[in-house]
Design a protein around this motif. Structure first.
Motif, PDB file in Angstrom:
ATOM      1  N   TYR A   1      -1.025   7.113  -6.034  1.00 35.66           N
ATOM      2  CA  TYR A   1      -1.566   7.340  -4.605  1.00 35.66           C
ATOM      3  C   TYR A   1      -2.809   7.583  -4.596  1.00 35.66           C
ATOM      4  O   TYR A   1      -3.299   8.677  -5.103  1.00 35.66           O
ATOM      5  CB  TYR A   1      -0.652   8.147  -3.958  1.00 35.66           C
ATOM      6  CG  TYR A   1      -1.056   8.608  -2.603  1.00 35.66           C
ATOM      7  CD1 TYR A   1      -0.936   7.709  -1.675  1.00 35.66           C
ATOM      8  CD2 TYR A   1      -1.593   9.994  -2.367  1.00 35.66           C
ATOM      9  CE1 TYR A   1      -1.154   7.920  -0.169  1.00 35.66           C
ATOM     10  CE2 TYR A   1      -1.913  10.259  -1.086  1.00 35.66           C
ATOM     11  CZ  TYR A   1      -1.880   9.315   0.078  1.00 35.66           C
ATOM     12  OH  TYR A   1      -2.233   9.630   1.353  1.00 35.66           O
TER      13      TYR A   1
ATOM     14  N   LYS B   1       0.900  -0.984  -0.117  1.00 34.44           N
ATOM     15  CA  LYS B   1      -0.049  -0.144   0.043  1.00 34.44           C
ATOM     16  C   LYS B   1       0.964   1.293   0.009  1.00 34.44           C
ATOM     17  O   LYS B   1       1.940   1.434   0.829  1.00 34.44           O
ATOM     18  CB  LYS B   1      -0.944  -0.045   1.265  1.00 34.44           C
ATOM     19  CG  LYS B   1      -1.829   1.073   0.960  1.00 34.44           C
ATOM     20  CD  LYS B   1      -2.972   1.029   2.369  1.00 34.44           C
ATOM     21  CE  LYS B   1      -3.753   2.094   2.484  1.00 34.44           C
ATOM     22  NZ  LYS B   1      -4.644   2.078   3.758  1.00 34.44           N
TER      23      LYS B   1
ATOM     24  N   LYS C   1       6.171  15.552   4.444  1.00 32.71           N
ATOM     25  CA  LYS C   1       4.715  14.956   4.361  1.00 32.71           C
ATOM     26  C   LYS C   1       3.743  16.097   4.693  1.00 32.71           C
ATOM     27  O   LYS C   1       2.742  15.981   4.177  1.00 32.71           O
ATOM     28  CB  LYS C   1       4.557  13.894   5.652  1.00 32.71           C
ATOM     29  CG  LYS C   1       5.109  12.668   5.355  1.00 32.71           C
ATOM     30  CD  LYS C   1       5.197  11.814   6.640  1.00 32.71           C
ATOM     31  CE  LYS C   1       3.909  11.357   7.156  1.00 32.71           C
ATOM     32  NZ  LYS C   1       3.707  10.727   8.386  1.00 32.71           N
TER      33      LYS C   1
ATOM     34  N   LYS D   1       2.071   4.746   0.794  1.00 25.97           N
ATOM     35  CA  LYS D   1       1.456   5.810   1.926  1.00 25.97           C
ATOM     36  C   LYS D   1       2.100   7.242   1.466  1.00 25.97           C
ATOM     37  O   LYS D   1       2.535   7.506   0.465  1.00 25.97           O
ATOM     38  CB  LYS D   1       2.246   5.378   3.169  1.00 25.97           C
ATOM     39  CG  LYS D   1       1.881   4.000   3.535  1.00 25.97           C
ATOM     40  CD  LYS D   1       2.555   3.483   4.853  1.00 25.97           C
ATOM     41  CE  LYS D   1       2.134   2.141   5.269  1.00 25.97           C
ATOM     42  NZ  LYS D   1       2.863   1.833   6.721  1.00 25.97           N
TER      43      LYS D   1
ATOM     44  N   ASN E   1      -6.387   8.374   1.885  1.00 26.89           N
ATOM     45  CA  ASN E   1      -7.363   7.543   2.579  1.00 26.89           C
ATOM     46  C   ASN E   1      -8.350   8.628   3.047  1.00 26.89           C
ATOM     47  O   ASN E   1      -8.051   9.544   4.102  1.00 26.89           O
ATOM     48  CB  ASN E   1      -6.603   6.843   3.804  1.00 26.89           C
ATOM     49  CG  ASN E   1      -7.554   6.097   4.613  1.00 26.89           C
ATOM     50  OD1 ASN E   1      -8.609   6.428   4.761  1.00 26.89           O
ATOM     51  ND2 ASN E   1      -7.262   4.902   5.238  1.00 26.89           N
TER      52      ASN E   1
END
Length: 335
Positions: A48, A3, A17, A5, A51
């Motif tokens: 990407y 997955k 980030k 991130k 979420n």
């Protein structure tokens, strides 16, 4: 495939980030065009997908609402959902739909699931059996708007049709055609205000034209067991009704089935007026006269009210009544 991130995007783009997070949330005030382009390419290369649940934990809004309905296959419900969805599209909101099949336990689980998903608000056609649970979520700050049925009259925000006026006008229409004995076919209405309003509209019209209210002309239907008294028996009484006034689409369709099986002609043997339109009614041999609600408008207004409550937690409670109309067809005759 592992997955992807947020940190993977940041490392490929050569930024922090927090910078990637700002990009994904559309905050470009202090971001150079080169930085935006590197992040865009990194997101594309890694495929990407953010979420939404994780993002909602950091944001005040998820831009998602929940909708809980009783029967998603129903004509009224499907049109209401379309109104909700169309309005949400213009407001950049997403919709999660839960179907309960009129089961209070499923309704309670649906409320809990949507609350855990952190939806910004809920639109619900309630069973009336989870009043305390709904009140609990409202107290926690979750905006909730009701539609379709008003149960105890204490729903804080609700969009419903003007049932009493519509029932009055429909009964008056039958009376002006000469009908004095109008059989009111309904579900149990004593604990549901919206159904009671239809009954009151019916009795208002009878009282206005000085026609006695006869209890034997109030007939009940249940979703599981059908008619309490067979319609054919009602028509075989000494002084039978000359018209049926049905209060739900399912009652209308079941009554039509019974009358057809017994070769009882509409409107020659008995007139029929129904609450709620019947899909493709114009293609019937005898199109049915009905009270037409405006579920699409109800869906739009319910969403508008909910989004207003989401953006303004101190907004006053509202009850909005949407007018109905009478679609006159061929199922009611003058006597």
């Amino acid at each position: 495939m592992p997955k992807i991130k947020l940190i993977d995007v940041a490392e490929l783009a050569g930024v922090s980030k927090s910078t990637v997070s700002q990009y994904l949330n559309g905050r470009f005030d202090y971001m150079s065009e080169k930085t935006k382009e590197r992040i865009k390419l990194a997101v594309s290369e890694l495929d990407y997908v953010p979420n939404p649940i994780a993002r909602s934990l950091k944001m005040d809004k998820t831009k998602t609402i929940g909708v809980i309905v009783r029967d998603i296959t129903g004509y009224y419900t499907s049109r209401t959902i379309r109104g909700i969805d169309d309005y949400c599209k213009t407001s950049d909101y997403n919709v999660l739909i839960y179907n309960t099949d009129v089961d209070p336990e499923i309704e309670a689980r649906s409320l809990e699931a949507l609350y855990q998903l952190r939806v910004d608000g809920i639109i619900i056609a309630s069973s009336g059996k989870n009043t305390a649970l709904i009140a609990k979520y409202i107290e926690r700050g979750l905006p909730i708007v009701h539609f379709q049925l008003e149960h105890d009259g204490n729903e804080k925000n609700i969009i419903v049709s003007d049932y009493r006026k519509a029932a009055f006008e429909a009964t008056e229409y039958l009376i002006k055609l000469g009908h004095q004995r109008i059989c009111f076919m309904t579900q149990n209405f004593k604990n549901v205000k919206s159904r009671m309003d239809r009954y009151l509209g019916y009795t208002d019209a009878l009282n206005h034209y000085q026609i006695p209210i006869e209890q034997q002309l109030i007939q009940y239907w249940q979703r599981k067991s059908g008619f309490q008294q067979p319609p054919t028996n009602i028509l075989q009484t000494v002084n039978p009704p000359t018209a049926f006034f049905t209060q739900h689409l399912a009652i209308t369709t079941e009554l039509l089935t019974v009358l057809n099986e017994e070769n009882i002609s509409i409107p020659d043997d008995v007139s029929l007026l129904g609450f709620d339109d019947i899909p493709m009614a114009d293609f019937f041999k005898v199109p049915i006269t009905v009270i037409t609600q405006n579920p699409y408008e109800i869906g739009k207004e319910a969403t508008k009210l909910l989004l207003n409550n989401i953006s303004n937690k101190d907004a006053p409670s509202q009850k909005i009544m949407i007018p109905c109309s009478l679609s006159k067809r061929l199922s009611c005759k003058e006597i």
